[in-house]
Design a protein around this motif. Structure first.
Motif, PDB file in Angstrom:
ATOM      1  N   GLN A   1       1.490   5.635   9.045  1.00 43.86           N
ATOM      2  CA  GLN A   1       1.824   4.548   8.447  1.00 43.86           C
ATOM      3  C   GLN A   1       3.391   4.560   8.568  1.00 43.86           C
ATOM      4  O   GLN A   1       4.336   5.331   8.716  1.00 43.86           O
ATOM      5  CB  GLN A   1       1.329   4.516   7.359  1.00 43.86           C
ATOM      6  N   PRO A   2       3.970   3.392   8.401  1.00 41.59           N
ATOM      7  CA  PRO A   2       5.477   3.288   8.318  1.00 41.59           C
ATOM      8  C   PRO A   2       5.901   3.973   7.296  1.00 41.59           C
ATOM      9  O   PRO A   2       7.352   4.461   7.406  1.00 41.59           O
ATOM     10  CB  PRO A   2       5.650   1.717   7.984  1.00 41.59           C
ATOM     11  N   ASP A   3       5.200   4.301   6.023  1.00 42.04           N
ATOM     12  CA  ASP A   3       5.925   5.178   5.205  1.00 42.04           C
ATOM     13  C   ASP A   3       5.456   6.631   5.006  1.00 42.04           C
ATOM     14  O   ASP A   3       5.777   7.131   4.136  1.00 42.04           O
ATOM     15  CB  ASP A   3       5.457   4.510   3.665  1.00 42.04           C
ATOM     16  N   THR A   4       4.734   6.939   5.928  1.00 40.62           N
ATOM     17  CA  THR A   4       4.311   8.388   6.316  1.00 40.62           C
ATOM     18  C   THR A   4       5.551   9.339   6.468  1.00 40.62           C
ATOM     19  O   THR A   4       6.433   9.029   7.060  1.00 40.62           O
ATOM     20  CB  THR A   4       3.481   8.597   7.494  1.00 40.62           C
TER      21      THR A   4
ATOM     22  N   PRO B   1       5.286  -1.076   1.758  1.00 35.47           N
ATOM     23  CA  PRO B   1       4.923  -0.002   0.967  1.00 35.47           C
ATOM     24  C   PRO B   1       5.419   0.346  -0.095  1.00 35.47           C
ATOM     25  O   PRO B   1       6.754  -0.098  -0.627  1.00 35.47           O
ATOM     26  CB  PRO B   1       5.662   1.411   2.101  1.00 35.47           C
ATOM     27  N   ILE B   2       4.520   0.885  -1.138  1.00 37.17           N
ATOM     28  CA  ILE B   2       4.777   0.951  -2.487  1.00 37.17           C
ATOM     29  C   ILE B   2       4.870   2.376  -2.818  1.00 37.17           C
ATOM     30  O   ILE B   2       3.671   3.154  -2.668  1.00 37.17           O
ATOM     31  CB  ILE B   2       4.110   0.132  -3.503  1.00 37.17           C
ATOM     32  N   ASN B   3       5.920   3.239  -3.024  1.00 36.56           N
ATOM     33  CA  ASN B   3       5.858   4.716  -3.188  1.00 36.56           C
ATOM     34  C   ASN B   3       5.593   5.192  -4.299  1.00 36.56           C
ATOM     35  O   ASN B   3       6.078   4.681  -5.458  1.00 36.56           O
ATOM     36  CB  ASN B   3       7.232   5.300  -2.928  1.00 36.56           C
TER      37      ASN B   3
ATOM     38  N   PHE C   1     -10.101   3.617  12.726  1.00 43.26           N
ATOM     39  CA  PHE C   1      -9.670   4.552  11.835  1.00 43.26           C
ATOM     40  C   PHE C   1      -8.532   5.462  12.147  1.00 43.26           C
ATOM     41  O   PHE C   1      -7.775   5.979  11.215  1.00 43.26           O
ATOM     42  CB  PHE C   1     -11.057   5.627  11.784  1.00 43.26           C
ATOM     43  N   LYS C   2      -8.267   5.699  13.347  1.00 39.70           N
ATOM     44  CA  LYS C   2      -7.089   6.532  13.900  1.00 39.70           C
ATOM     45  C   LYS C   2      -5.789   5.898  13.475  1.00 39.70           C
ATOM     46  O   LYS C   2      -5.003   6.346  12.946  1.00 39.70           O
ATOM     47  CB  LYS C   2      -7.261   6.722  15.355  1.00 39.70           C
ATOM     48  N   ALA C   3      -5.656   4.536  13.642  1.00 43.52           N
ATOM     49  CA  ALA C   3      -4.493   3.669  13.878  1.00 43.52           C
ATOM     50  C   ALA C   3      -4.398   3.720  12.106  1.00 43.52           C
ATOM     51  O   ALA C   3      -2.995   3.586  12.081  1.00 43.52           O
ATOM     52  CB  ALA C   3      -4.759   2.324  14.374  1.00 43.52           C
TER      53      ALA C   3
ATOM     54  N   GLY D   1       0.818  -1.282  -0.002  1.00 42.29           N
ATOM     55  CA  GLY D   1      -0.090  -0.221   0.217  1.00 42.29           C
ATOM     56  C   GLY D   1       0.865   1.243   0.139  1.00 42.29           C
ATOM     57  O   GLY D   1       1.926   1.094  -0.106  1.00 42.29           O
ATOM     58  N   TYR D   2       0.223   2.276   0.022  1.00 43.28           N
ATOM     59  CA  TYR D   2       0.834   3.773   0.041  1.00 43.28           C
ATOM     60  C   TYR D   2       0.082   4.434   1.200  1.00 43.28           C
ATOM     61  O   TYR D   2      -1.270   4.359   1.327  1.00 43.28           O
ATOM     62  CB  TYR D   2       0.771   4.237  -1.353  1.00 43.28           C
TER      63      TYR D   2
END
Lengths: 216, 216
Positions: A207-210, A36-38, A199-201, A11-12
């Protein structure tokens, strides 16, 4: 069904369709791994041959689960729903289920595809106006539908796939600075839903890629 | 569930999403009434206040059934499937069901929304090129998926919602003169499916509102 290994979500952080799947996993309490897929970096990591083998549509999300790889967020969520039914994301009553699916499809076929990254790249400089136009058009249809179906959540008082679709779409609307005062029901539902832990989490800011500057 | 009155389909002969619903009714042997909504005449009959009350998205199809009115073709078809299960349009196995839904969603979220009338009107003079681009992009993803899942039909040897979505999308591709030789699996499946009575009877060339010069 007991999973041998954790599901893997490709995801992203900012993809609204990836967020849908993250909410579903969170609501059902299913642990999963994220790859993560950027969509921006390197011209878009979703366009590599490696990822094309995972999802020929070259879009996120995709999920590896139970030995298969699935794409298309609503198909993924319905597979999860059918194999891990608790807590349910679709009501028991067929008419209520139909209401949930109508709301999901207005968003997933009627709004999101017209304002996703790939289309906006093709539109070019008018992209903000284009995105606003199609989000407004969809929300103008969604508002009266939700006025009829909503209780505490989109359809009655039970969280469903409709809520899973709504919140990420409102997040996109905010990104494109859509005037939400026109949509009091959508706004009220969204405000209630974003306070819920699942919804918050799963929020793009956590996210790991934020990127660090967007992290809450 | 016994219907008291026949379902009513608000549709348009050439709308691919209306055709999906017509195929579902035909496969299940459900008699229904048609109320044609002409998307071109009078500037578009779907834009009247009268029709907006039936479907706020101002799109066809909509179906009145069992005392409610539903919109969004896949939500409609799934409601029909859940209330009139025979013959089934979704396989029993969750993984097979997921394959069906992935194919449906590639078409219903990934292709059709980008080449529907409303969007093409907004695109203007480049509309044929735009439609070809998004149909080709979707078919390039669909072809390898179908190569894996297809038997006689899209998923194995049983007709499903995937087939219901495929045939009208190929019809649209033909209208926009997409080169189908690139997609041998899609073409082969379509050729098989269009010979089936339910697909023939529901074809755009045979509806109450089909113009005489397009009638077969």
């Amino acid at each position: 069904m007991a999973a041998q290994t954790k599901p893997v979500l490709y995801g992203y952080y900012r993809s609204s369709c990836s967020w849908r799947v993250r909410i579903a996993f969170a609501l059902k309490g299913i642990e999963y791994e994220q790859k993560p897929i950027n969509l921006i970096k390197d011209g878009g990591q979703q366009l590599t041959d490696q990822f094309k083998a995972i999802n020929p549509m070259q879009q996120v999300p995709a999920v590896s689960i139970d030995g298969i790889t699935l794409s298309q967020s609503l198909a993924i969520i319905q597979y999860i729903e059918e194999t891990r039914p608790e807590p349910r994301l679709l009501p028991a009553d067929p008419m209520q289920r139909a209401h949930v699916r109508i709301i999901c499809d207005i968003i997933a076929s009627g709004i999101q595809p017209l304002q996703n990254l790939y289309v906006l790249q093709k539109i070019g400089e008018d992209k903000v106006q284009w995105a606003q136009h199609f989000i407004n058009r969809g929300f103008q249809a969604l508002e009266p539908v939700l006025k009829e179906t909503a209780g505490k959540y989109c359809v009655g008082d039970e969280i469903s796939m409709a809520d899973i679709c709504l919140v990420p779409q409102v997040y996109n609307a905010d990104r494109f600075k859509v005037d939400m005062t026109q949509y009091p029901t959508i706004r009220r539902l969204n405000q209630t839903l974003v306070e819920i832990e699942a919804f918050k989490a799963s929020h793009p800011s956590r996210q790991p890629d934020t990127p660090d500057d967007l992290r809450l």
